[in-house]
Design an enzyme around this catalytic site. Structure first.
Site, PDB file in Angstrom:
ATOM      1  N   THR A   9       0.833  -1.207   0.000  1.00 18.78           N
ATOM      2  CA  THR A   9       0.000   0.000   0.000  1.00 18.78           C
ATOM      3  C   THR A   9       0.865   1.253   0.000  1.00 18.78           C
ATOM      4  OG1 THR A   9      -1.792  -1.158   1.114  1.00 18.78           O
ATOM      5  CG2 THR A   9      -1.832   1.242   1.228  1.00 18.78           C
ATOM      6  N   CYS A  10       1.948   1.226   0.748  1.00 21.46           N
ATOM      7  CA  CYS A  10       2.830   2.392   0.841  1.00 21.46           C
ATOM      8  C   CYS A  10       3.460   2.717  -0.514  1.00 21.46           C
ATOM      9  CB  CYS A  10       3.914   2.150   1.889  1.00 21.46           C
ATOM     10  SG  CYS A  10       3.266   1.735   3.526  1.00 21.46           S
ATOM     11  N   SER A  11       3.899   1.688  -1.233  1.00 18.77           N
ATOM     12  CA  SER A  11       4.588   1.887  -2.512  1.00 18.77           C
ATOM     13  C   SER A  11       3.646   2.059  -3.692  1.00 18.77           C
ATOM     14  CB  SER A  11       5.515   0.702  -2.802  1.00 18.77           C
ATOM     15  OG  SER A  11       6.604   0.715  -1.927  1.00 18.77           O
TER      16      SER A  11
END
Length: 162
Positions: free
Chosen positions: A47-49
Site C-alpha cells: 500500500t505504501c509503494s
C-alpha cells in the site's frame, strides 16, 4: 496517548541521506515552515509503494505552490528510505526521513506493534499538517485503510497560502 492538534512536534533526531548519512532534527524540519508529514508502516510495502507515497509524488508541486514542505517518515533505516525514494522517483525537495528506532514515532504516540507480521514496532499510517512545529491537523488511518492520510485529502484540508 498520541499528539493532538495545537501541540508542538517533540524535539527528535531523524536520519536522511544526501551526501552521506546526516542527522536532522525536528526543529530544522518544522521550524518556521508549513509542513505536511506523512508516515507509512514500511518502505517498499504494497500500500505504501503502490498508493500512499505515489500520491505525494504526483501532487508534490501542488503542495509547494501552496508554500508547504512535504516529508515522509518511516521506521526504517536511512539506506532503505533513500533506495525507496529513488525507486519511486521522489522529487529532490521531498524529505525521506528514517526513524530507525521509532523514537519520533513513539514520542508522537503513533506507534503500532506489527510483530505478528515480523516487522516489530512500526508507525501507524497518518499525515499531519504543522505550522512552525505546531500541529494544526492530524489524520490517523484506521487499520488497513488509506483515506485520510492521502495527498489528495491533505491538500483538501490545507488552509490557503499566506
Amino acid at each position: 496517548m498520541s499528539i493532538e492538534t495545537g501541540q508542538k512536534i517533540p524535539e527528535n533526531v531523524l536520519q536522511i541521506i544526501r551526501t552521506g548519512v546526516e542527522q536532522i532534527d525536528t526543529h530544522a524540519i518544522f521550524g518556521g515552515k508549513r509542513v505536511v508529514m506523512f508516515a507509512v508502516p514500511g518502505a517498499f510495502t504494497p500500500t505504501c509503494s503502490e498508493r500512499h507515497l505515489p500520491g505525494y509524488v504526483q501532487h508534490y508541486d501542488e503542495f509547494r505552490q501552496r508554500g508547504v514542505e512535504v516529508v515522509c517518515v518511516s521506521v526504517n533505516d536511512p539506506f532503505v528510505m533513500q533506495a525507496w525514494g529513488e525507486a519511486e522517483q521522489v522529487p529532490a525537495g521531498m524529505l525521506m526521513l528514517a526513524d530507525g528506532n521509532g523514537d519520533l514515532t513513539k514520542a508522537l504516540g503513533l506507534q503500532m506493534d506489527a510483530s505478528a507480521y515480523g516487522m516489530g514496532l512500526r508507525s501507524k499510517r497518518y499525515a499531519l499538517y504543522a505550522e512552525d512545529g505546531v500541529v494544526k491537523d492530524l489524520e490517523v488511518e484506521a487499520p488497513g485503510e488509506l483515506r485520510v492520510s492521502t495527498a489528495e485529502y491533505m491538500l483538501s484540508k490545507l488552509p490557503p497560502a499566506g
